[in-house]
Enzyme design. Structure first.
Site, PDB file in Angstrom:
ATOM      1  N   HIS A 268      16.080 -21.534  -7.935  1.00  0.00           N
ATOM      2  CA  HIS A 268      16.633 -21.319  -6.607  1.00  0.00           C
ATOM      3  C   HIS A 268      15.750 -21.996  -5.554  1.00  0.00           C
ATOM      4  O   HIS A 268      14.560 -22.216  -5.782  1.00  0.00           O
ATOM      5  CB  HIS A 268      16.715 -19.821  -6.285  1.00  0.00           C
ATOM      6  CG  HIS A 268      17.517 -19.035  -7.272  1.00  0.00           C
ATOM      7  ND1 HIS A 268      18.845 -19.270  -7.515  1.00  0.00           N
ATOM      8  CD2 HIS A 268      17.171 -17.986  -8.084  1.00  0.00           C
ATOM      9  CE1 HIS A 268      19.291 -18.416  -8.428  1.00  0.00           C
ATOM     10  NE2 HIS A 268      18.291 -17.635  -8.790  1.00  0.00           N
TER      11      HIS A 268
ATOM     12  N   HIS B 211      28.298 -19.547 -13.124  1.00  0.00           N
ATOM     13  CA  HIS B 211      28.071 -18.123 -13.393  1.00  0.00           C
ATOM     14  C   HIS B 211      28.275 -17.831 -14.869  1.00  0.00           C
ATOM     15  O   HIS B 211      29.161 -18.396 -15.516  1.00  0.00           O
ATOM     16  CB  HIS B 211      29.041 -17.268 -12.563  1.00  0.00           C
ATOM     17  CG  HIS B 211      29.084 -15.840 -12.989  1.00  0.00           C
ATOM     18  ND1 HIS B 211      27.999 -15.006 -12.866  1.00  0.00           N
ATOM     19  CD2 HIS B 211      30.079 -15.106 -13.569  1.00  0.00           C
ATOM     20  CE1 HIS B 211      28.325 -13.809 -13.342  1.00  0.00           C
ATOM     21  NE2 HIS B 211      29.569 -13.848 -13.765  1.00  0.00           N
TER      22      HIS B 211
ATOM     23  N   SER C  31      13.618 -17.796 -11.101  1.00  0.00           N
ATOM     24  CA  SER C  31      14.416 -16.587 -10.909  1.00  0.00           C
ATOM     25  C   SER C  31      13.597 -15.352 -11.264  1.00  0.00           C
ATOM     26  O   SER C  31      12.782 -15.372 -12.200  1.00  0.00           O
ATOM     27  CB  SER C  31      15.666 -16.642 -11.794  1.00  0.00           C
ATOM     28  OG  SER C  31      16.311 -15.389 -11.825  1.00  0.00           O
TER      29      SER C  31
ATOM     30  N   ARG D  35       7.918 -18.774  -5.736  1.00  0.00           N
ATOM     31  CA  ARG D  35       8.953 -17.787  -5.404  1.00  0.00           C
ATOM     32  C   ARG D  35       8.683 -16.417  -6.023  1.00  0.00           C
ATOM     33  O   ARG D  35       9.067 -15.393  -5.473  1.00  0.00           O
ATOM     34  CB  ARG D  35      10.331 -18.300  -5.845  1.00  0.00           C
ATOM     35  CG  ARG D  35      11.508 -17.473  -5.309  1.00  0.00           C
ATOM     36  CD  ARG D  35      12.824 -18.205  -5.573  1.00  0.00           C
ATOM     37  NE  ARG D  35      13.939 -17.458  -5.025  1.00  0.00           N
ATOM     38  CZ  ARG D  35      14.690 -16.596  -5.723  1.00  0.00           C
ATOM     39  NH1 ARG D  35      14.418 -16.385  -7.006  1.00  0.00           N
ATOM     40  NH2 ARG D  35      15.689 -15.957  -5.154  1.00  0.00           N
TER      41      ARG D  35
ATOM     42  N   ASN E 282     -32.971  12.596   1.150  1.00  0.00           N
ATOM     43  CA  ASN E 282     -32.733  12.433   2.582  1.00  0.00           C
ATOM     44  C   ASN E 282     -31.250  12.416   2.930  1.00  0.00           C
ATOM     45  O   ASN E 282     -30.400  12.046   2.114  1.00  0.00           O
ATOM     46  CB  ASN E 282     -33.370  11.133   3.077  1.00  0.00           C
ATOM     47  CG  ASN E 282     -34.886  11.181   3.030  1.00  0.00           C
ATOM     48  OD1 ASN E 282     -35.491  12.215   3.316  1.00  0.00           O
ATOM     49  ND2 ASN E 282     -35.515  10.073   2.655  1.00  0.00           N
TER      50      ASN E 282
ATOM     51  N   ASN F 226     -18.083   7.964  -3.650  1.00  0.00           N
ATOM     52  CA  ASN F 226     -19.307   8.022  -4.444  1.00  0.00           C
ATOM     53  C   ASN F 226     -20.282   6.925  -4.003  1.00  0.00           C
ATOM     54  O   ASN F 226     -19.867   5.835  -3.606  1.00  0.00           O
ATOM     55  CB  ASN F 226     -18.905   7.857  -5.914  1.00  0.00           C
ATOM     56  CG  ASN F 226     -20.056   7.580  -6.819  1.00  0.00           C
ATOM     57  OD1 ASN F 226     -20.413   6.427  -7.000  1.00  0.00           O
ATOM     58  ND2 ASN F 226     -20.639   8.607  -7.372  1.00  0.00           N
ATOM     59  N   ASP F 227     -21.597   7.212  -4.078  1.00  0.00           N
ATOM     60  CA  ASP F 227     -22.576   6.243  -3.586  1.00  0.00           C
ATOM     61  C   ASP F 227     -22.560   4.924  -4.357  1.00  0.00           C
ATOM     62  O   ASP F 227     -22.804   3.854  -3.794  1.00  0.00           O
ATOM     63  CB  ASP F 227     -23.982   6.860  -3.571  1.00  0.00           C
ATOM     64  CG  ASP F 227     -24.361   7.481  -4.899  1.00  0.00           C
ATOM     65  OD1 ASP F 227     -25.407   8.149  -4.966  1.00  0.00           O
ATOM     66  OD2 ASP F 227     -23.614   7.318  -5.887  1.00  0.00           O
TER      67      ASP F 227
ATOM     68  N   GLY G 119     -31.341   8.004  -9.693  1.00  0.00           N
ATOM     69  CA  GLY G 119     -30.461   7.961 -10.858  1.00  0.00           C
ATOM     70  C   GLY G 119     -29.986   6.538 -11.045  1.00  0.00           C
ATOM     71  O   GLY G 119     -30.473   5.607 -10.417  1.00  0.00           O
TER      72      GLY G 119
ATOM     73  N   GLU H 284     -29.468   6.033 -17.764  1.00  0.00           N
ATOM     74  CA  GLU H 284     -30.195   6.809 -16.770  1.00  0.00           C
ATOM     75  C   GLU H 284     -31.398   7.534 -17.375  1.00  0.00           C
ATOM     76  O   GLU H 284     -32.423   7.735 -16.701  1.00  0.00           O
ATOM     77  CB  GLU H 284     -29.253   7.822 -16.106  1.00  0.00           C
ATOM     78  CG  GLU H 284     -29.870   8.557 -14.922  1.00  0.00           C
ATOM     79  CD  GLU H 284     -28.836   9.320 -14.109  1.00  0.00           C
ATOM     80  OE1 GLU H 284     -28.018   8.674 -13.433  1.00  0.00           O
ATOM     81  OE2 GLU H 284     -28.839  10.561 -14.181  1.00  0.00           O
TER      82      GLU H 284
END
Length: 748
Positions: free
Chosen positions: A246, A307, A327, A347, A444, A542-543, A571, A614
């Site tokens: 198209h 068609h 299409s 498209r 802190n 979250n940090d 951590g 960790e």
């Protein structure tokens, strides 16, 4: 279908069991004998393929629904196949035929067609008086339908909203979304887009694509007779091509050039090809001229048609060797069969696709398209069910029954919470747009005024109290003081961003579970008290996620599509940016990178497990090892001393290692190795383009981590760069970026 997709659609069924109970109550409220009068308006062959399954479903339940069918647009034009006939062949009574197309096939003709439809539709809607109108997709005719219905106080159900393609269709689709009262979407991404567009979640149904109800039961029918009818008796299954292209209305000249190159490539490829005429958009007339100039309608390898009935079209694409064009059918429906697809141009650039789709975004010659044909033709890919599971229509019918006609017609939008609007004046224009950033650490509590450029205008620091009540009072006090100071500093505060340890629900602004470093900090609503006090919108995360956001906006992740941030501090945390977006995970637990296990018999971790990164590489872990050495008089070397009133910590261990303490060096090497193994796991899992080490320990680990990557990682990821962050306060900057991004560009 994958396990996740299967479970998702199972969940949808549970949702509808609950919905059916509500339906009974609504039927009683609306009156048991009151049928819902539904108007389905169809404009072209493509939207009818999606609407027909719904129309059949409505027709099978005459005790609940009355169906009115309105036909307009290219359905009624001979050049496009007079496709209204297939609606009659499906035994639907067409209540109204509206000739709305102004011929010309250019931009002005499209505008005039919308205007003509707007002139004709009011009489039709006044006569039919539907309770609800069903509108599909993103065509200019559909925009006229939605506009008319909205202005005449008729409820609108929009099918396939929330999707992204990449042309003017996006603008039309989203405009219809804003006019529609109810939404039926096909994918989870589309659902999220609708929610992001402030649509009411209770009025959004994730049903899947209605056409899939036919697709997934169609492939076993007799297909060879259909193939022979359209392509000739000598054609075999998987040995032909279906082409459907198209015009792109925002770049007509380029799309015509792409079509010309496509036809050249198909002629060179020398396979039997079924070419469907383009739709009625601006530029279609020029595309037909190109077809005729190249003699496609008379070429022995081509069959050019206006068609094909949808049932037959399904069989043709299901058994094709390849489909080519732009299409939406190629990137949506064809995936259900695993047929190879070559998607051309822009498209459908934003559509979700299965692995069967190969994109050719641009081409200067036919060579690139020809190469794509050689790569794709004759392959068979896994069937994709991104767009549905074949049960969309039953869900849609239940959704229709749940509509309460007694509810107010005026739709409501779910905007993010904003307590107060400030009028625009010259003082605000001259002010520095800023955010109030809060960082809740284990030791802190920090609050800062951060400018749009990432400059920390002013920072306030206090010890983090041990109890919830003291902590929340201190946060409010510090934020109020900072907001008052911002006025003196000529900074306009747009909102508050909070970075905190633990697991956070950023949608609700609630800390779900905290780390052991912050006590009495579980199930804490941070958004409400701050928003109520300051009259500003509040974001919480979250940090680790905040550190990643800081890198995305101000740091080394700026402009990158995929990267990972690892925080090395008290951590170990992290954040993941994937396709420019922050990953939170299904239960807001993504990027807990500090708890990747790198040893089955490693030291105990604060999370309750053992052998986590960790447990080896965090400041707490190094402090633990430093104390052990100190207790055994093995920490201090010449040139070192620890005052009696000072606690032994990670920095003492690092100092000892620098001064030649072999045991301290070994501990740091082990810690760096654990972190390096974690990074290797991240590279193998996420395959980011960059890994950023952040925090006070990052510079001490960087070289060991790179060595481990060289030794342990697959060769394909060894070139991924690992760098140390150059941001001084990533937690504060990340908290600020939530505010600055959302209030200015709404991308968070």
């Amino acid at each position: 279908m994958g396990d996740s997709q299967f479970l998702f659609w199972q969940f949808q069924e549970l949702y509808f069991k609950n919905l059916s109970k509500r339906n009974k109550q609504i039927m009683e409220k609306n009156g048991n004998n009151r049928k819902l009068r539904v108007c389905v308006a169809t404009c072209n062959r493509a939207d009818y393929s999606k609407l027909a399954p719904i129309m059949f479903g409505i027709k099978t339940e005459p005790e609940f629904f009355e169906l009115d069918v309105v036909v307009l647009g290219s359905h009624l034009i001979d050049d496009y196949g007079n496709t209204y006939r297939m609606i009659e062949q499906d035994d639907f009574d067409i209540n109204t035929r509206l000739h709305t197309i102004v011929r010309g096939e250019d931009e002005a003709a499209m505008v005039e067609s919308v205007g003509l439809a707007l002139v004709k539709l009011p009489d039709v809607l006044n006569r039919l008086k539907p309770d609800i109108m069903i509108v599909h997709g993103d065509r200019f005719d559909a925009l006229a339908l939605a506009t008319s219905a909205a202005l005449m106080n008729i409820r609108i159900l929009h099918i396939e909203g929330g999707e992204v393609s990449g042309t003017i269709d996006d603008s039309i689709r989203h405009a219809i979304t804003k006019l529609a009262h109810y939404h039926v979407c096909c994918t989870r991404s589309a659902e999220q887009h609708l929610i992001s567009m402030c649509e009411d979640h209770d009025r959004i149904l994730l049903a899947g694509c209605p056409s899939y109800d036919k697709l997934l039961s169609a492939k076993n029918k007799d297909y060879m007779s259909i193939i022979r009818m359209w392509l000739g008796d000598d054609v075999k299954s998987k040995d032909y091509i279906v082409a459907l292209q198209h015009p792109v209305t925002t770049d007509i000249k380029h799309s015509i050039k792409m079509f010309e190159l496509t036809l050249d490539a198909l002629i060179s490829f020398n396979k039997r090809t079924l070419v469907l005429f383009p739709n009625i958009d601006a530029g279609s007339k020029e595309m037909v001229r190109v077809m005729r100039k190249k003699g496609i309608e008379h070429h022995p390898n081509f069959r050019a048609v206006k068609h094909v009935p949808f049932d037959q079209f399904i069989q043709l694409v299901a058994h094709a060797g390849c489909m080519i064009g732009n299409s939406s059918c190629g990137v949506r429906e064809v995936g259900a069969f695993g047929t190879p697809v070559i998607n051309l141009g822009t498209r459908q650039i934003g559509r979700e696709t299965g692995e069967n789709v190969l994109h050719v975004r641009d081409a200067d010659t036919q060579d690139k398209i020809l190469q794509a044909l050689h790569l794709q033709f004759g392959k068979q890919y896994p069937c994709s069910k991104i767009y549905g599971d074949g049960n969309a229509v039953p869900r849609i019918l239940k959704f229709l029954k749940s509509i309460d006609l007694q509810e107010p017609l005026q739709k409501k939008f779910c905007f993010p919470p904003v307590k107060e609007n400030i009028s625009q004046d010259i003082d605000h224009i001259l002010e520095t747009l800023s955010a109030l950033a809060v960082d809740l650490g284990g030791t802190n509590l920090r609050v800062a005024i951060v400018s749009m450029k990432g400059e920390i205008v002013k920072k306030y620091t206090q010890f983090n109290p041990k109890t919830y009540e003291e902590r929340i009072n201190l946060i409010l006090q510090m934020c109020v003081e900072a907001a008052a100071e911002a006025v003196k500093l000529n900074c306009r505060i747009l909102g508050v961003g909070i970075s905190t340890g633990g697991r956070v629900n950023p949608r609700e602004g609630i800390v779900l579970h905290s780390t052991k470093l912050i006590q009495e900090w579980n199930s804490v609503d941070l958004r409400t008290p701050l928003s109520d006090t300051l009259h500003l919108p509040v974001w919480v995360d979250n940090d680790g996620n905040c550190a990643a956001l800081a890198e995305r906006k101000f740091g080394q992740g700026k402009g990158l599509e995929n990267f990972v941030t690892l925080i090395t501090g008290t951590g170990i945390g992290g954040g993941i940016i994937h396709q420019h977006e922050l990953i939170h995970g299904s239960s807001f637990c993504a990027a807990e990178l500090g708890h990747l296990v790198v040893s089955l018999d490693g030291p105990d971790c604060s999370c309750g497990s053992h052998g986590c990164i960790e447990a080896y590489a965090s400041g707490m872990a190094l402090q633990r090892e430093a104390k052990k050495l100190h207790d055994e008089d093995l920490l201090l070397v010449e040139g070192m001393s620890v005052p009696k009133d000072e606690a032994v910590g990670a920095l003492h261990l690092i100092q000892a290692a620098k001064l030649g303490n072999a045991k301290a060096q070994s501990i740091l090497r082990t810690a760096g190795t654990a972190l390096g193994l974690g990074v290797v796991n991240i590279l193998h899992t996420m395959n980011p383009s960059l890994v950023i080490l952040s925090g006070v320990l990052a510079s001490h680990y960087i070289h060991i981590v790179k060595d481990i990557i060289r030794q342990q990682a697959l060769s394909s990821v060894q070139d991924v760069d690992v760098v140390v962050s150059d941001l001084v306060d990533p937690a504060l900057l990340g908290a600020a970026s939530m505010v600055l991004d959302y209030t200015t560009r709404r991308i968070y």
